[in-house]
Design a protein around this motif. Structure first.
Motif, PDB file in Angstrom:
ATOM      1  N   ALA A 142       0.820  -1.215   0.000  1.00  0.00           N
ATOM      2  CA  ALA A 142       0.000   0.000   0.000  1.00  0.00           C
ATOM      3  C   ALA A 142       0.852   1.263   0.000  1.00  0.00           C
ATOM      4  O   ALA A 142       1.995   1.272   0.451  1.00  0.00           O
ATOM      5  CB  ALA A 142      -0.916   0.005   1.218  1.00  0.00           C
ATOM      6  N   HIS A 144       0.075   5.553   0.988  1.00  0.00           N
ATOM      7  CA  HIS A 144      -0.956   6.395   1.598  1.00  0.00           C
ATOM      8  C   HIS A 144      -0.509   7.849   1.600  1.00  0.00           C
ATOM      9  O   HIS A 144       0.679   8.165   1.489  1.00  0.00           O
ATOM     10  CB  HIS A 144      -1.270   5.922   3.027  1.00  0.00           C
ATOM     11  CG  HIS A 144      -0.285   6.367   4.059  1.00  0.00           C
ATOM     12  ND1 HIS A 144      -0.652   6.874   5.281  1.00  0.00           N
ATOM     13  CD2 HIS A 144       1.078   6.397   4.055  1.00  0.00           C
ATOM     14  CE1 HIS A 144       0.425   7.177   5.978  1.00  0.00           C
ATOM     15  NE2 HIS A 144       1.481   6.895   5.260  1.00  0.00           N
ATOM     16  N   PHE A 197      -7.027   1.589   9.549  1.00  0.00           N
ATOM     17  CA  PHE A 197      -6.223   1.626   8.325  1.00  0.00           C
ATOM     18  C   PHE A 197      -6.182   0.236   7.687  1.00  0.00           C
ATOM     19  O   PHE A 197      -6.364   0.092   6.474  1.00  0.00           O
ATOM     20  CB  PHE A 197      -4.798   2.089   8.651  1.00  0.00           C
ATOM     21  CG  PHE A 197      -3.948   2.350   7.444  1.00  0.00           C
ATOM     22  CD1 PHE A 197      -3.787   3.633   6.957  1.00  0.00           C
ATOM     23  CD2 PHE A 197      -3.298   1.308   6.779  1.00  0.00           C
ATOM     24  CE1 PHE A 197      -2.999   3.893   5.835  1.00  0.00           C
ATOM     25  CE2 PHE A 197      -2.516   1.545   5.672  1.00  0.00           C
ATOM     26  CZ  PHE A 197      -2.362   2.833   5.186  1.00  0.00           C
ATOM     27  N   GLU A 198      -5.970  -0.780   8.507  1.00  0.00           N
ATOM     28  CA  GLU A 198      -5.888  -2.152   8.012  1.00  0.00           C
ATOM     29  C   GLU A 198      -7.184  -2.586   7.337  1.00  0.00           C
ATOM     30  O   GLU A 198      -7.165  -3.164   6.243  1.00  0.00           O
ATOM     31  CB  GLU A 198      -5.560  -3.076   9.179  1.00  0.00           C
ATOM     32  CG  GLU A 198      -5.494  -4.551   8.816  1.00  0.00           C
ATOM     33  CD  GLU A 198      -5.235  -5.403  10.033  1.00  0.00           C
ATOM     34  OE1 GLU A 198      -6.168  -6.101  10.468  1.00  0.00           O
ATOM     35  OE2 GLU A 198      -4.111  -5.355  10.552  1.00  0.00           O
ATOM     36  N   ALA A 201      -7.494  -0.900   3.970  1.00  0.00           N
ATOM     37  CA  ALA A 201      -6.498  -1.360   3.001  1.00  0.00           C
ATOM     38  C   ALA A 201      -6.841  -2.741   2.448  1.00  0.00           C
ATOM     39  O   ALA A 201      -6.780  -2.980   1.235  1.00  0.00           O
ATOM     40  CB  ALA A 201      -5.115  -1.379   3.654  1.00  0.00           C
ATOM     41  N   TYR A 209      -7.959   3.046  -4.978  1.00  0.00           N
ATOM     42  CA  TYR A 209      -7.651   3.928  -3.851  1.00  0.00           C
ATOM     43  C   TYR A 209      -8.948   4.193  -3.096  1.00  0.00           C
ATOM     44  O   TYR A 209     -10.056   4.049  -3.632  1.00  0.00           O
ATOM     45  CB  TYR A 209      -6.997   5.239  -4.299  1.00  0.00           C
ATOM     46  CG  TYR A 209      -7.792   6.032  -5.316  1.00  0.00           C
ATOM     47  CD1 TYR A 209      -8.770   6.942  -4.919  1.00  0.00           C
ATOM     48  CD2 TYR A 209      -7.546   5.880  -6.682  1.00  0.00           C
ATOM     49  CE1 TYR A 209      -9.487   7.680  -5.859  1.00  0.00           C
ATOM     50  CE2 TYR A 209      -8.245   6.601  -7.623  1.00  0.00           C
ATOM     51  CZ  TYR A 209      -9.224   7.509  -7.204  1.00  0.00           C
ATOM     52  OH  TYR A 209      -9.931   8.215  -8.136  1.00  0.00           O
ATOM     53  N   SER A 210      -8.800   4.580  -1.830  1.00  0.00           N
ATOM     54  CA  SER A 210      -9.990   4.777  -0.990  1.00  0.00           C
ATOM     55  C   SER A 210     -10.785   5.980  -1.471  1.00  0.00           C
ATOM     56  O   SER A 210     -10.233   7.047  -1.744  1.00  0.00           O
ATOM     57  CB  SER A 210      -9.583   4.963   0.480  1.00  0.00           C
ATOM     58  OG  SER A 210      -8.587   5.955   0.605  1.00  0.00           O
ATOM     59  N   ILE A 223      -5.672   5.944   0.797  1.00  0.00           N
ATOM     60  CA  ILE A 223      -4.868   4.727   0.618  1.00  0.00           C
ATOM     61  C   ILE A 223      -5.001   4.221  -0.814  1.00  0.00           C
ATOM     62  O   ILE A 223      -6.102   4.212  -1.384  1.00  0.00           O
ATOM     63  CB  ILE A 223      -5.346   3.614   1.585  1.00  0.00           C
ATOM     64  CG1 ILE A 223      -5.338   4.128   3.032  1.00  0.00           C
ATOM     65  CG2 ILE A 223      -4.499   2.361   1.446  1.00  0.00           C
ATOM     66  CD1 ILE A 223      -6.046   3.203   4.007  1.00  0.00           C
ATOM     67  N   ARG A 224      -3.877   3.769  -1.368  1.00  0.00           N
ATOM     68  CA  ARG A 224      -3.917   3.087  -2.660  1.00  0.00           C
ATOM     69  C   ARG A 224      -3.200   1.747  -2.531  1.00  0.00           C
ATOM     70  O   ARG A 224      -2.133   1.666  -1.932  1.00  0.00           O
ATOM     71  CB  ARG A 224      -3.252   3.908  -3.766  1.00  0.00           C
ATOM     72  CG  ARG A 224      -3.447   3.263  -5.159  1.00  0.00           C
ATOM     73  CD  ARG A 224      -2.885   4.130  -6.261  1.00  0.00           C
ATOM     74  NE  ARG A 224      -1.436   3.989  -6.391  1.00  0.00           N
ATOM     75  CZ  ARG A 224      -0.695   4.677  -7.257  1.00  0.00           C
ATOM     76  NH1 ARG A 224      -1.265   5.586  -8.045  1.00  0.00           N
ATOM     77  NH2 ARG A 224       0.611   4.499  -7.319  1.00  0.00           N
ATOM     78  N   ILE A 225      -3.795   0.703  -3.125  1.00  0.00           N
ATOM     79  CA  ILE A 225      -3.220  -0.630  -3.075  1.00  0.00           C
ATOM     80  C   ILE A 225      -2.438  -0.901  -4.358  1.00  0.00           C
ATOM     81  O   ILE A 225      -3.000  -0.903  -5.453  1.00  0.00           O
ATOM     82  CB  ILE A 225      -4.311  -1.707  -2.871  1.00  0.00           C
ATOM     83  CG1 ILE A 225      -5.048  -1.460  -1.553  1.00  0.00           C
ATOM     84  CG2 ILE A 225      -3.699  -3.103  -2.885  1.00  0.00           C
ATOM     85  CD1 ILE A 225      -4.153  -1.437  -0.331  1.00  0.00           C
ATOM     86  N   LYS A 228      -1.458  -7.197  -4.223  1.00  0.00           N
ATOM     87  CA  LYS A 228      -1.920  -8.148  -3.209  1.00  0.00           C
ATOM     88  C   LYS A 228      -1.245  -9.486  -3.484  1.00  0.00           C
ATOM     89  O   LYS A 228      -1.070  -9.869  -4.648  1.00  0.00           O
ATOM     90  CB  LYS A 228      -3.442  -8.323  -3.263  1.00  0.00           C
ATOM     91  CG  LYS A 228      -4.224  -7.153  -2.703  1.00  0.00           C
ATOM     92  CD  LYS A 228      -5.697  -7.525  -2.537  1.00  0.00           C
ATOM     93  CE  LYS A 228      -6.440  -6.486  -1.724  1.00  0.00           C
ATOM     94  NZ  LYS A 228      -7.820  -6.905  -1.403  1.00  0.00           N
TER      95      LYS A 228
END
Length: 299
Positions: A142, A144, A197-198, A201, A209-210, A223-225, A228
């Motif tokens: 992630a 942020h 946050f967890e 995410a 992203y959120s 947040i951007r992932i 994974k």
């Protein structure tokens, strides 16, 4: 692991070593100093250096040699006086020498049959066995952007919706110390971040992203992932020392089990016997499990 001093008995045995080595041995093990008729040879110096207090381990080599030589001179001077007084003939001294000798024989056996016998193949096999038992956890990679207010976070989300670059915004507006890395948090599994946050995410898909600010005790996050994946096990070279210790422990316990099976051990005190059996059971787990003695591996 239990700590064993390999220097104590070795130094005493060295003091009783015969002199008069052949010329070739003199060249390989030169005399460093003499105290009357007694000699200090390089081999004793190396034993003394190995036995120095751990606090002196980081001294330059020449300073360690001086400390070792000083220790050996002190030992030989007072050992000579002790011998003149007959302290080496007391029952207490002979009992201690017997204990130290057996302890050093134990350590010599341990070094030969445990430490020196471990092969790279055994370490690799144990590593594979340990890795096979690990259930990989989910991880996310992630980035942020951290700001103080919800309004600031919403403006950033609007900028992202308009196509602005996440990394550039992070470098410009984030208040987090990692802003220069574009807010990169690397990979992490559950339990590593604060709960809010967890949760946000791990709920996002890769590349997303959120869409709403994520509030935590630190402020408001966007947040951007990046990715994974399943958690990657450590490479062998990262954990080789720990794996070698597992192999070492198992070899040691195997030797102990065989030795105990071939001999009878009787303990007079019932309470002490019960306590000993509790900590000496090779099948025990956790704190009660016997451990291999601490010993220096040859680098």
């Amino acid at each position: 692991m239990r700590k064993y001093s390999r220097f104590a008995a070795a130094a005493l045995i060295a003091l009783a070593a015969a002199t008069g080595a052949v010329q070739a041995e003199d060249a390989a093990d030169p005399v460093v100093a003499t105290i009357g008729p007694a000699e200090i040879r390089e081999s004793e110096m190396q034993l003394a250096i190995a036995g120095l207090d751990p606090q002196l381990a980081n001294l330059p080599d020449e300073q360690k040699r001086v400390a070792a030589l000083s220790s050996l001179i002190d030992i030989k001077l007072l050992a000579a006086d002790a011998t003149k007084e007959g302290l080496n003939e007391t029952d207490e001294f002979k009992q201690r020498i017997g204990y130290l000798t057996e302890r050093e024989l134990h350590n010599a056996f341990f070094k030969k049959h445990v430490i020196d016998s471990i092969t790279p193949e055994e370490v690799k096999a144990r590593y594979d066995k340990e890795i096979a038992t690990i259930v990989p956890e989910d991880e996310v990679h992630a980035r942020h952007i951290l700001v103080k207010t919800e309004e600031e976070a919403k403006v950033i989300i609007a900028d992202l919706d308009a196509g602005k670059d996440f990394i550039e915004i992070a470098k410009e507006k984030s208040t987090d110390p990692n802003k220069s890395e574009g807010g990169d948090l690397g990979y992490f599994s559950k339990g590593r971040m604060v709960p809010e946050f967890e949760a946000a995410a791990f709920a996002l898909e890769k590349g997303a992203y959120s869409k709403e600010p994520v509030k935590t005790q630190f402020g408001y996050h966007v947040i951007r992932i990046e990715d994974k994946r399943k958690q990657q096990p450590p490479a062998l070279d990262q954990v080789e020392r720990q794996v070698r210790q597992l192999v070492m422990r198992d070899k040691y316990l195997d030797f102990l089990e065989k030795a105990k099976a071939a001999s009878s051990v009787e303990i007079a005190d019932p309470a002490l016997k019960t306590a000993y059996e509790a900590v000496s059971n090779p099948q025990a787990e956790g704190e009660g499990e016997p451990e291999a003695p601490a010993a220096q591996e040859q680098e």
